[in-house]
Design an enzyme around this catalytic site. Sequence first.
Site, PDB file in Angstrom:
ATOM      1  N   CYS A   1      57.708  27.877  39.178  1.00 57.69           N
ATOM      2  CA  CYS A   1      57.216  28.923  38.279  1.00 57.69           C
ATOM      3  C   CYS A   1      58.343  29.215  37.281  1.00 57.69           C
ATOM      4  CB  CYS A   1      56.819  30.153  39.061  1.00 57.69           C
ATOM      5  SG  CYS A   1      58.192  30.833  39.958  1.00 57.69           S
TER       6      CYS A   1
ATOM      7  N   ARG B   1      50.458  41.627  37.967  1.00 60.18           N
ATOM      8  CA  ARG B   1      50.505  40.970  39.283  1.00 60.18           C
ATOM      9  C   ARG B   1      51.223  41.849  40.292  1.00 60.18           C
ATOM     10  NH1 ARG B   1      53.792  35.963  39.113  1.00 60.18           N
ATOM     11  NH2 ARG B   1      53.695  36.403  41.330  1.00 60.18           N
TER      12      ARG B   1
ATOM     13  N   ASP C   1      65.145  40.407  42.163  1.00 57.13           N
ATOM     14  CA  ASP C   1      63.911  40.917  41.531  1.00 57.13           C
ATOM     15  C   ASP C   1      64.150  42.122  40.641  1.00 57.13           C
ATOM     16  OD1 ASP C   1      61.753  40.183  44.382  1.00 57.13           O
ATOM     17  OD2 ASP C   1      62.658  38.922  42.835  1.00 57.13           O
TER      18      ASP C   1
ATOM     19  N   LYS D   1      54.542  45.044  47.341  1.00 52.39           N
ATOM     20  CA  LYS D   1      53.814  43.795  47.075  1.00 52.39           C
ATOM     21  C   LYS D   1      54.258  42.704  48.050  1.00 52.39           C
ATOM     22  CE  LYS D   1      55.314  40.932  43.753  1.00 52.39           C
ATOM     23  NZ  LYS D   1      55.561  39.545  44.214  1.00 52.39           N
ATOM     24  N   ASN D   2      55.575  42.572  48.233  1.00 48.49           N
ATOM     25  CA  ASN D   2      56.073  41.439  49.023  1.00 48.49           C
ATOM     26  C   ASN D   2      55.915  41.638  50.521  1.00 48.49           C
ATOM     27  OD1 ASN D   2      56.522  40.133  46.688  1.00 48.49           O
ATOM     28  ND2 ASN D   2      58.733  40.487  46.631  1.00 48.49           N
TER      29      ASN D   2
ATOM     30  N   ARG E   1      61.648  26.542  43.178  1.00 55.42           N
ATOM     31  CA  ARG E   1      61.070  27.179  44.369  1.00 55.42           C
ATOM     32  C   ARG E   1      60.748  26.138  45.460  1.00 55.42           C
ATOM     33  NH1 ARG E   1      59.048  32.218  42.582  1.00 55.42           N
ATOM     34  NH2 ARG E   1      59.228  32.928  44.718  1.00 55.42           N
TER      35      ARG E   1
END
Length: 432
Positions: free
Chosen positions: A132, A412, A320, A37-38, A137
Amino acid sequence: MGIAYTAKGNQIVPVTRRLVIRGRKVRDGRVRISGAKNSAVALLPATLLADGESVLQNVPDIADVAVQQDILRELGATVTRTNAGEVRVEASGALSHEVPYPLAKRLRGSVLLLGPLVARLGRARVPLPGGCAIGSRPLDLHLKGLRELGAEVEIEHGYICAQAKSLLGTEIYLDFPSVGATENVMMAATAARGVTVIYNAAKEPEVVDLANFINAMGGRVIGAGTDTIKIEGGHPLRAVEYSIIPDRIEAGTYLLAGLAGGGSVTVENVIPTHLEALLAKLEEAGVELADCGDAITARLVGRPKPLQVKTLPYPGFPTDLQPQLTAFLLLSEGTSVISERIFEDRFGHVDELKRLGGKLETDGRTAVIKGVERLTGSHVTATDLRMGAALIVAGIAAEGETVIDGVEHIQRGYERLTEKLTDLGVVADWID
Ligand code: EPZ
């Protein structure tokens, strides 16, 4: 299973569903890991650095990627997903420099349009993505890097407004090895005259993937994966075909989920060296590991041993995977201590894990986990992506049923979630 969306007013939003997990695994599991994803969230904006049609392979079909694709469409690119995992981006035409707020607010990675738009158009107007569930962030390092390259950058009415008649290569020191700031500076520096050096750069594999993509386009990025990255600007970039690396965080999530349910688990299509920090901790916890080529098999007999873990920039233990590891250690044989050094507020999962019978206490950036012999299923709610993943790990470890609300957060970042849980040997289903 694709992501279910529904129209809500003038927006397309995911259908909010509940995921029901029946605890403990019914058999050994084997899961094929998707593209990262990243990486996808950074490489999609990078396709704007060149005219023509770039083709990205191994792109996961997840909400964050869908939003980033929609942003490119709104900017004027033609984006098509042609088959399992392939996304084509035709970016030859005129492009807008303004990222639309309704899409940008759904994805922090929208800030990664800043570098490519400044490089390609000499200007960009990108909504501040906002904080978030895991902290404020900030973006100060992104803005510092672009300013030092010669861009004028102001924050106006909730937008980052950048202008640059020309960009000049320079030396940039990042006070923190920020992944996003490294990526934005790297992309902008491809259009700078001369050489840019980023000191204290992020070393994550996704940063290396971006550098490899830019080099495949004809750029010259040297040193990615180390803390000093050199970018020679001014090389003409052309659209190319490129395959994205596997998702190390998805792989780590399914390893922890599989072990939490008992028996063994194999994850395929991985790069084991990207998981070194997790694998080292799993071995410390008593897990037997075997890795052959692009697959890792893990087996745990009995309960995990307790661990001391602190999250650090790569190659340290990844933040993560911190929520998922915390969930895994709920059943450990002693007391574990986890220190979250990257984000200031990433223990949102602790209260929900207590609902399953976990014994945890937090103090600022430290969580203390007293292992228990059993967890029992409950009704819990996810409010961010990796917290949701942690609730799945804990639900698999628990006896009985766990119902998870807020699954749209999990979708997501996890492609074909229920199919992969089934491959893992877990009984999981959706209820509306
Ligand atoms: C990337 O976010 C990942 N997201 C995150 O993954 C990941 O947790 C994070 O890197 C750290 O590994 C994507 O790649 C899309 P950072 P990013 O800039 O780039 C501070 C997930 O679950 N900082 O490396 O936003 C910041 O406050 C997501 O997949 C500044 O101080 O992370 C934080 O403490 C969550 N100033 C630390 O650096 C800045 O200008 C790490 O942030 C930027 C960051």
